[in-house]
Write a protein that holds these residues in place. Structure first.
Motif, PDB file in Angstrom:
ATOM      1  N   SER A 173       0.830  -1.206   0.000  1.00  0.00           N
ATOM      2  CA  SER A 173       0.000   0.000   0.000  1.00  0.00           C
ATOM      3  C   SER A 173       0.863   1.254   0.000  1.00  0.00           C
ATOM      4  O   SER A 173       1.917   1.309   0.638  1.00  0.00           O
ATOM      5  N   VAL A 174       0.392   2.267  -0.704  1.00  0.00           N
ATOM      6  CA  VAL A 174       1.109   3.525  -0.822  1.00  0.00           C
ATOM      7  C   VAL A 174       0.696   4.436   0.339  1.00  0.00           C
ATOM      8  O   VAL A 174      -0.486   4.516   0.677  1.00  0.00           O
ATOM      9  N   PRO A 175       1.666   5.122   0.953  1.00  0.00           N
ATOM     10  CA  PRO A 175       1.324   6.037   2.036  1.00  0.00           C
ATOM     11  C   PRO A 175       0.352   7.130   1.590  1.00  0.00           C
ATOM     12  O   PRO A 175       0.392   7.584   0.448  1.00  0.00           O
ATOM     13  N   ALA A 176      -0.531   7.532   2.513  1.00  0.00           N
ATOM     14  CA  ALA A 176      -1.464   8.634   2.238  1.00  0.00           C
ATOM     15  C   ALA A 176      -0.661   9.901   1.995  1.00  0.00           C
ATOM     16  O   ALA A 176       0.481  10.036   2.449  1.00  0.00           O
ATOM     17  N   GLU A 177      -1.258  10.838   1.261  1.00  0.00           N
ATOM     18  CA  GLU A 177      -0.556  12.091   0.966  1.00  0.00           C
ATOM     19  C   GLU A 177      -0.279  12.914   2.220  1.00  0.00           C
ATOM     20  O   GLU A 177       0.802  13.438   2.391  1.00  0.00           O
ATOM     21  N   ASN A 178      -1.273  13.051   3.066  1.00  0.00           N
ATOM     22  CA  ASN A 178      -1.125  13.830   4.294  1.00  0.00           C
ATOM     23  C   ASN A 178      -1.420  12.923   5.480  1.00  0.00           C
ATOM     24  O   ASN A 178      -2.549  12.490   5.655  1.00  0.00           O
ATOM     25  N   ILE A 179      -0.409  12.658   6.268  1.00  0.00           N
ATOM     26  CA  ILE A 179      -0.577  11.804   7.434  1.00  0.00           C
ATOM     27  C   ILE A 179      -0.500  12.690   8.672  1.00  0.00           C
ATOM     28  O   ILE A 179       0.559  13.242   8.986  1.00  0.00           O
ATOM     29  N   ALA A 180      -1.621  12.827   9.355  1.00  0.00           N
ATOM     30  CA  ALA A 180      -1.688  13.657  10.550  1.00  0.00           C
ATOM     31  C   ALA A 180      -1.062  12.920  11.727  1.00  0.00           C
ATOM     32  O   ALA A 180      -0.979  11.691  11.745  1.00  0.00           O
ATOM     33  N   GLU A 181      -0.634  13.662  12.713  1.00  0.00           N
ATOM     34  CA  GLU A 181      -0.114  13.062  13.935  1.00  0.00           C
ATOM     35  C   GLU A 181      -1.270  12.563  14.784  1.00  0.00           C
ATOM     36  O   GLU A 181      -2.338  13.169  14.808  1.00  0.00           O
ATOM     37  N   LEU A 182      -1.061  11.474  15.463  1.00  0.00           N
ATOM     38  CA  LEU A 182      -2.060  10.952  16.397  1.00  0.00           C
ATOM     39  C   LEU A 182      -1.826  11.589  17.755  1.00  0.00           C
ATOM     40  O   LEU A 182      -0.705  11.614  18.244  1.00  0.00           O
ATOM     41  N   THR A 183      -2.881  12.124  18.333  1.00  0.00           N
ATOM     42  CA  THR A 183      -2.774  12.660  19.687  1.00  0.00           C
ATOM     43  C   THR A 183      -3.491  11.761  20.683  1.00  0.00           C
ATOM     44  O   THR A 183      -3.249  11.847  21.871  1.00  0.00           O
ATOM     45  N   ALA A 184      -4.369  10.904  20.195  1.00  0.00           N
ATOM     46  CA  ALA A 184      -5.116   9.992  21.064  1.00  0.00           C
ATOM     47  C   ALA A 184      -4.218   8.852  21.524  1.00  0.00           C
ATOM     48  O   ALA A 184      -3.305   8.437  20.824  1.00  0.00           O
ATOM     49  N   THR A 185      -4.485   8.369  22.722  1.00  0.00           N
ATOM     50  CA  THR A 185      -3.808   7.197  23.239  1.00  0.00           C
ATOM     51  C   THR A 185      -4.869   6.218  23.734  1.00  0.00           C
ATOM     52  O   THR A 185      -6.036   6.570  23.850  1.00  0.00           O
TER      53      THR A 185
END
Length: 144
Positions: free
Chosen positions: A72-84
């Motif tokens: 699979s190709v990485p998404a164009e915009n990968i946001a940071e995860l803040t949830a734990t």
């Protein structure tokens, strides 16, 4: 003197094994359809649709002829995860595997393809957009 070490929250990760299952690690919870969640640090989840132990992998992909390189190709915009916290995998009847909770998705080369808190993953083996569900389960009559 007390030792008050700070614990780093686990990062929930899942990668697509080449021609094999989705390997999830971290704070993993799986709805097994029995009314309870199975909690474990690692789970191998079926992607081929042929396992007799769905949603878990039983190795049937090795003899069923199913193949997916997991590129699979990485998404164009990968946001940071803040949830734990935990990620809960819920197999929908005859449909996808829902992932609810913070999850870092990786391809077979361990490249991050997405960071998400909710997604639908293919578990029938027929999606043209693996590891994601594209609705192919309905067209092939997937049971599971």
């Amino acid at each position: 003197m007390s030792d008050t070490a700070t614990l780093t929250p686990l990062v929930n990760e899942a990668f697509t094994a080449p021609n094999g299952p989705l390997i999830a690690t971290g704070e993993i919870q799986v709805d097994t359809g029995t009314g309870t969640l199975e909690t474990k640090p690692r789970a191998s989840l079926c992607r081929c649709g042929a396992s007799a132990k769905k949603p878990f992998c039983d190795g049937t992909h090795r003899t069923s002829g199913w193949a997916d390189a997991g590129e699979s190709v990485p998404a164009e915009n990968i946001a940071e995860l803040t949830a734990t916290g935990p990620v809960v995998f819920v197999p929908l009847p005859n449909g996808p595997l829902l992932a609810n909770g913070p999850l870092v998705l990786q391809n077979a080369q361990k490249q991050i393809i997405n960071k998400t808190t909710q997604t639908a993953l293919c578990r029938c083996g027929a999606s043209a957009n693996k590891p994601y569900c594209d609705g192919s389960h309905a067209a092939i009559g997937f049971q599971g």
